[in-house]
Write an enzyme that holds these catalytic residues in place. Structure first.
Site, PDB file in Angstrom:
ATOM      1  N   ASN A   9     140.730  -5.126  64.790  1.00 51.83           N
ATOM      2  CA  ASN A   9     139.406  -4.832  65.329  1.00 51.83           C
ATOM      3  C   ASN A   9     138.783  -6.186  65.660  1.00 51.83           C
ATOM      4  O   ASN A   9     138.376  -6.910  64.770  1.00 51.83           O
ATOM      5  CB  ASN A   9     138.571  -4.082  64.283  1.00 51.83           C
ATOM      6  CG  ASN A   9     137.128  -3.893  64.728  1.00 51.83           C
ATOM      7  OD1 ASN A   9     136.778  -4.156  65.879  1.00 51.83           O
ATOM      8  ND2 ASN A   9     136.283  -3.441  63.806  1.00 51.83           N
ATOM      9  N   TRP A  10     138.769  -6.497  66.939  1.00 58.85           N
ATOM     10  CA  TRP A  10     138.289  -7.823  67.343  1.00 58.85           C
ATOM     11  C   TRP A  10     136.786  -7.974  67.156  1.00 58.85           C
ATOM     12  O   TRP A  10     136.269  -9.078  67.192  1.00 58.85           O
ATOM     13  CB  TRP A  10     138.630  -8.089  68.809  1.00 58.85           C
ATOM     14  CG  TRP A  10     140.091  -8.232  69.115  1.00 58.85           C
ATOM     15  CD1 TRP A  10     141.158  -8.016  68.276  1.00 58.85           C
ATOM     16  CD2 TRP A  10     140.661  -8.625  70.373  1.00 58.85           C
ATOM     17  NE1 TRP A  10     142.334  -8.248  68.932  1.00 58.85           N
ATOM     18  CE2 TRP A  10     142.063  -8.621  70.210  1.00 58.85           C
ATOM     19  CE3 TRP A  10     140.132  -8.965  71.619  1.00 58.85           C
ATOM     20  CZ2 TRP A  10     142.925  -8.950  71.258  1.00 58.85           C
ATOM     21  CZ3 TRP A  10     140.991  -9.293  72.649  1.00 58.85           C
ATOM     22  CH2 TRP A  10     142.376  -9.293  72.473  1.00 58.85           C
ATOM     23  N   LYS A  11     136.081  -6.830  67.036  1.00 56.65           N
ATOM     24  CA  LYS A  11     134.609  -6.846  66.954  1.00 56.65           C
ATOM     25  C   LYS A  11     134.054  -7.572  68.194  1.00 56.65           C
ATOM     26  O   LYS A  11     134.621  -7.423  69.265  1.00 56.65           O
ATOM     27  CB  LYS A  11     134.155  -7.471  65.631  1.00 56.65           C
ATOM     28  CG  LYS A  11     134.822  -6.783  64.434  1.00 56.65           C
ATOM     29  CD  LYS A  11     134.233  -7.140  63.108  1.00 56.65           C
ATOM     30  CE  LYS A  11     135.001  -6.403  62.012  1.00 56.65           C
ATOM     31  NZ  LYS A  11     134.389  -6.562  60.685  1.00 56.65           N
ATOM     32  N   HIS A  94     132.383   2.696  62.691  1.00 57.47           N
ATOM     33  CA  HIS A  94     132.533   1.489  61.881  1.00 57.47           C
ATOM     34  C   HIS A  94     131.214   1.225  61.148  1.00 57.47           C
ATOM     35  O   HIS A  94     130.137   1.482  61.693  1.00 57.47           O
ATOM     36  CB  HIS A  94     132.907   0.306  62.775  1.00 57.47           C
ATOM     37  CG  HIS A  94     133.334  -0.886  61.998  1.00 57.47           C
ATOM     38  ND1 HIS A  94     132.420  -1.736  61.409  1.00 57.47           N
ATOM     39  CD2 HIS A  94     134.559  -1.351  61.657  1.00 57.47           C
ATOM     40  CE1 HIS A  94     133.080  -2.684  60.760  1.00 57.47           C
ATOM     41  NE2 HIS A  94     134.384  -2.465  60.888  1.00 57.47           N
ATOM     42  N   GLU A  96     129.581  -1.351  60.724  1.00 55.61           N
ATOM     43  CA  GLU A  96     128.644  -2.208  61.470  1.00 55.61           C
ATOM     44  C   GLU A  96     127.871  -1.389  62.492  1.00 55.61           C
ATOM     45  O   GLU A  96     126.697  -1.664  62.754  1.00 55.61           O
ATOM     46  CB  GLU A  96     129.409  -3.369  62.135  1.00 55.61           C
ATOM     47  CG  GLU A  96     129.869  -4.380  61.095  1.00 55.61           C
ATOM     48  CD  GLU A  96     131.165  -5.080  61.423  1.00 55.61           C
ATOM     49  OE1 GLU A  96     131.609  -5.065  62.584  1.00 55.61           O
ATOM     50  OE2 GLU A  96     131.772  -5.654  60.487  1.00 55.61           O
ATOM     51  N   GLU A 166     137.053   1.596  54.616  1.00 49.65           N
ATOM     52  CA  GLU A 166     136.578   0.210  54.631  1.00 49.65           C
ATOM     53  C   GLU A 166     135.365   0.065  53.713  1.00 49.65           C
ATOM     54  O   GLU A 166     134.239   0.375  54.126  1.00 49.65           O
ATOM     55  CB  GLU A 166     136.175  -0.191  56.058  1.00 49.65           C
ATOM     56  CG  GLU A 166     137.307  -0.144  57.050  1.00 49.65           C
ATOM     57  CD  GLU A 166     137.072  -1.116  58.212  1.00 49.65           C
ATOM     58  OE1 GLU A 166     138.002  -1.868  58.504  1.00 49.65           O
ATOM     59  OE2 GLU A 166     135.973  -1.133  58.774  1.00 49.65           O
ATOM     60  N   GLY A 172     134.614  -8.790  55.855  1.00 47.71           N
ATOM     61  CA  GLY A 172     134.204 -10.135  56.259  1.00 47.71           C
ATOM     62  C   GLY A 172     133.713 -11.006  55.118  1.00 47.71           C
ATOM     63  O   GLY A 172     133.130 -12.060  55.331  1.00 47.71           O
ATOM     64  N   SER A 212     138.770  -7.527  54.577  1.00 49.86           N
ATOM     65  CA  SER A 212     139.396  -8.793  54.162  1.00 49.86           C
ATOM     66  C   SER A 212     140.895  -8.650  53.902  1.00 49.86           C
ATOM     67  O   SER A 212     141.446  -9.309  53.017  1.00 49.86           O
ATOM     68  CB  SER A 212     138.685  -9.380  52.940  1.00 49.86           C
ATOM     69  OG  SER A 212     137.330  -9.654  53.252  1.00 49.86           O
ATOM     70  N   GLY A 233     139.966  -7.160  60.649  1.00 46.38           N
ATOM     71  CA  GLY A 233     138.955  -7.881  61.428  1.00 46.38           C
ATOM     72  C   GLY A 233     139.387  -9.313  61.662  1.00 46.38           C
ATOM     73  O   GLY A 233     140.203  -9.599  62.544  1.00 46.38           O
ATOM     74  N   GLY A 234     138.869 -10.227  60.846  1.00 44.79           N
ATOM     75  CA  GLY A 234     139.105 -11.664  61.020  1.00 44.79           C
ATOM     76  C   GLY A 234     140.550 -12.052  61.270  1.00 44.79           C
ATOM     77  O   GLY A 234     140.840 -12.829  62.195  1.00 44.79           O
TER      78      GLY A 234
HETATM   79  P1  13P Z   1     137.616  -8.182  57.978  1.00 39.65           P
HETATM   80  O1  13P Z   1     139.101  -8.002  57.998  1.00 39.65           O
HETATM   81  O2  13P Z   1     137.136  -9.348  58.779  1.00 39.65           O
HETATM   82  O3  13P Z   1     137.054  -8.121  56.605  1.00 39.65           O
HETATM   83  O4  13P Z   1     137.006  -6.904  58.768  1.00 39.65           O
HETATM   84  C1  13P Z   1     137.429  -5.644  58.406  1.00 39.65           C
HETATM   85  C2  13P Z   1     136.892  -4.674  59.380  1.00 39.65           C
HETATM   86  O5  13P Z   1     135.708  -4.424  59.441  1.00 39.65           O
HETATM   87  C3  13P Z   1     137.845  -4.062  60.317  1.00 39.65           C
HETATM   88  O6  13P Z   1     137.245  -3.027  61.021  1.00 39.65           O
END
Ligand code: 13P
Length: 250
Positions: A9-11, A94, A96, A166, A172, A212, A233-234
């Site tokens: 997930n590049w966000k 998500h 967020e 999640e 994050g 994470s 994510g990251g």
């Molecule tokens: P991180 O892997 O950066 O913690 O993000 C997880 C996430 O929100 C994937 O959708």
């Protein structure tokens, strides 16, 4: 046997101009993967991502969609638009989006229904905050999120949905849920699905963990019987960090 799905997930990261080369790189470093590999990108990167993924094993997903077919919804993107550019997956609900963009269990349900109707594979996110975990209401909250997300969806369709657990406190933050904590909730989700549909149906759902997840902890998380993949994510933004996670999914 369920198939592992590792999705990035590049966000709100990477530019359209960086996308083609990066997706090609992801395809290269994950060549021979035995799991499904997905890159979920910002809307404006999707066309380049699809172009780069063509002829490779990599699938492309969006990070959101609107639940209406078309009309006066300035700034929104429909399922038909995503299908038209050959997107396969879409992340829905998500944390967020729930936190910053007023996404609710009801909109998650509407979006999931629309995605299924149009042939997109939804990745539906659920998860608790730190306060909710500390209050001991994690599973109650997840049960509500799952039941509302799947309202009015029949088993045959429901099974196509990927669920991503999640925990918000792990996103994050570098603070991963332990493999035991993640497994406990993913197993709980499967039990809720068995209740909603049937035991056998519940066994067919792909349930991912996200928060994470990285090259260091992926193998332990993915070894758990109810964790069928990851939403990353990251670590999905750096090919060398994403590749070992994909490798761990076997
Ligand atoms: P991180 O892997 O950066 O913690 O993000 C997880 C996430 O929100 C994937 O959708």
């Amino acid at each position: 046997m369920r198939k592992y799905i590792i999705a990035g997930n590049w966000k709100m990261n990477k530019l359209p101009s960086e996308t083609y080369d990066f997706v090609k790189e992801i395809a290269k470093v994950t060549e021979g993967a035995t799991c499904e590999v997905v890159c979920c990108t910002p809307y404006v990167c999707l066309t380049e991502a699809v172009k780069a993924a063509e002829g490779t094993h990599v699938k492309i997903g969006a990070e959101n969609l609107h639940f209406e077919d078309k009309g006066a919804f300035t700034g929104e993107v429909s399922a038909d638009m995503l299908k038209d550019i050959k997107v396969d997956y879409v992340i829905i609900g998500h944390s967020e989006r729930r936190q910053y963009f007023a996404e609710t269990d009801e909109t998650v349900n509407k979006k999931t229904i629309k995605a299924l109707e149009k042939g997109l594979i939804p990745i539906v996110c659920v998860g608790e905050s730190l306060e909710e975990r500390e209050a001991g209401i994690t599973m109650d909250l997840i049960a509500i999120q799952i039941k509302k997300a799947f309202a009015n969806i029949e088993a045959e369709d429901a099974k196509k949905v990927v669920i991503a657990y999640e925990p918000i406190w792990a996103i994050g933050t570098g603070k991963t849920a332990t493999a035991e904590q993640a497994e406990e909730v993913c197993k709980g989700i499967r039990e809720i699905l068995a209740e909603l549909y049937c035991e056998k149906c519940a066994e067919e759902f792909v349930i991912q963990y996200g928060g994470s997840m990285n090259d260091q902890n992926a193998a332990e998380l993915l070894a758990k019987p109810n964790i069928d993949g990851g939403l990353i994510g990251g670590a999905s933004l750096v090919a060398e960090k994403f590749a070992p996670i994909v490798k761990a999914a076997k």
